[in-house]
Scaffold this active site. Structure first.
Site, mmCIF file in Angstrom:
data_model
loop_
_atom_site.group_PDB
_atom_site.id
_atom_site.type_symbol
_atom_site.label_atom_id
_atom_site.label_comp_id
_atom_site.label_asym_id
_atom_site.label_seq_id
_atom_site.Cartn_x
_atom_site.Cartn_y
_atom_site.Cartn_z
ATOM 1 N N CYS A 151 24.731 -1.880 -0.939
ATOM 2 C CA CYS A 151 24.061 -0.933 -0.045
ATOM 3 C C CYS A 151 25.087 -0.036 0.643
ATOM 4 C CB CYS A 151 23.231 -1.682 0.987
ATOM 5 S SG CYS A 151 22.285 -0.593 2.082
ATOM 6 N N CYS B 41 17.860 -6.976 3.305
ATOM 7 C CA CYS B 41 16.792 -6.133 3.861
ATOM 8 C C CYS B 41 15.503 -6.198 3.055
ATOM 9 C CB CYS B 41 17.271 -4.695 4.004
ATOM 10 S SG CYS B 41 17.548 -3.825 2.450
#
Length: 359
Positions: free
Chosen positions: A101, A198
């Site tokens: 990410c 997430c």
């Protein structure tokens, strides 16, 4: 007085990014907040806190009197982070999507958006620092709060990006960050730190994963290759794992916890041992196919240090080229070396770079 530098701050709705934005405004920057939405859950599950986080980010920006823009990188995340994660699992590896990410979203897509919109810098609430070396180049450095240092998660970003990065929390302790947030009356001052990946949130990992990677029953073997149980897929397990093996009452075995010592993806087997310090759990060397160096020139790689997981103490090692890969040799054997995970390299407080463990 010259024109203020424009900085785009990733405001996640947590205390760290909130304080990062506040500090930069205090320092005279022209600050704009940006909330990044990186995952769109397709089944409406309650595990993702994106709505709550956005409202908290909006509250913080309103309090600081700065604009907040809403950026959606869900498509890029699925293509470059989630797909890499699933592909790794399907090939018997244990990838780290948090590092992907940073590499592909926060310090690539977000960074590119900032440049295209005439911002001078991007900033985040990461605990790390950027300093100038003796050779006059900017280098990624550990944070003052070593317990929170996040350079491990940033070791794969491109070194050119550092010229346009600000990390306001680099010299602060976590307790001071919360104190600043409370003094500035920010809604996030006592908000619990987010944990987990997430796109998974707080839900059970196997439940989520079974939607994307099919179950495939295989054998659980002891160190003598005797079958002692079954599993539903090697991708549900990682090296060193203790929980969730479902082994109990094995004949002639002591009632001690079992640990995953080896995954054989091709044979679809797990090898487990009972001693937490069993030799099969330790390796003195590993291979990395590609290292992302954060320095202009590859440094002297004798007697440096490395981490093979977040918050691990620095481990003394040496690195040398071996064919088309890098061989890392440790002074002390390392527990649970895991293919697919990341190794980050250090020289004193400087993060030299990192790469994905091959084997």
């Amino acid at each position: 007085m010259g024109k203020s530098k424009r900085v785009l701050v990733g405001v996640s709705g947590g205390v760290d990014s909130s304080v990062a934005a506040a500090l930069l405004k205090d320092q005279g920057y022209e600050v704009t907040g940006a909330f990044m939405k990186n995952w769109e859950d397709d089944d409406g599950t309650p595990y993702c806190s994106v709505k709550e986080d956005f409202l908290d980010a909006a509250s913080v920006c309103q309090k600081l009197d700065i604009d907040l823009i809403d950026l959606n990188f869900s498509k890029e995340y699925r293509e470059n982070v989630f797909s890499h994660f699933i592909d790794g699992l399907e090939n018997g590896r244990t990838p780290n999507p948090d590092i992907f990410c940073n590499t592909f979203i926060k310090f690539k897509e977000f960074y590119q958006y900032a440049l295209e919109n005439k911002f001078d810098y991007i900033a985040t609430g990461h605990y790390c620092d950027v300093k100038t070396t003796d050779s006059e180049e900017l280098a990624l450095c550990k944070a003052t709060d070593l317990n929170k240092d996040q350079t491990y998660f940033l070791c794969d970003i491109k070194k050119e990006v550092l010229n346009h990065c600000l990390f306001p929390l680099g010299k602060l302790l976590k307790e001071d960050v919360r104190k600043i947030a409370q003094e500035k009356d920010l809604i996030t001052f006592n908000k619990k730190d987010s944990t987990g990946i997430c796109f998974i949130g707080e839900r059970p990992f196997p439940d989520f994963l079974s939607r994307y990677v099919p179950e495939e029953e295989g054998m659980i073997l002891d160190e003598n290759q005797k079958k002692i149980g079954v599993h539903k897929g090697t991708h549900f397990f990682t090296i060193g794992q203790r929980q969730g093996l479902g082994i109990g009452g094995v004949k002639d075995a002591k009632e001690k916890p079992w640990y995953v010592a080896k995954k054989d993806h091709k044979k679809n087997t797990l090898t487990v041992v009972q001693d937490n310090n069993h030799p099969l759990l330790f390796k003195s060397e590993l291979l990395v196919k590609k290292i992302n160096w954060l320095t202009k020139e590859i440094p002297n790689l004798e007697n440096i240090s490395a981490k093979i997981r977040y918050r691990q103490k620095d481990q003394v090692c040496s690195v040398k080229k071996q064919n088309n890969a890098w061989l890392v040799q440790f002074d002390e054997p390392q527990r649970a070396v895991t293919p697919g995970q990341t190794i980050a390299f250090y020289k004193d407080d400087f993060c030299l770079g990192g790469g994905e463990i091959e084997l």
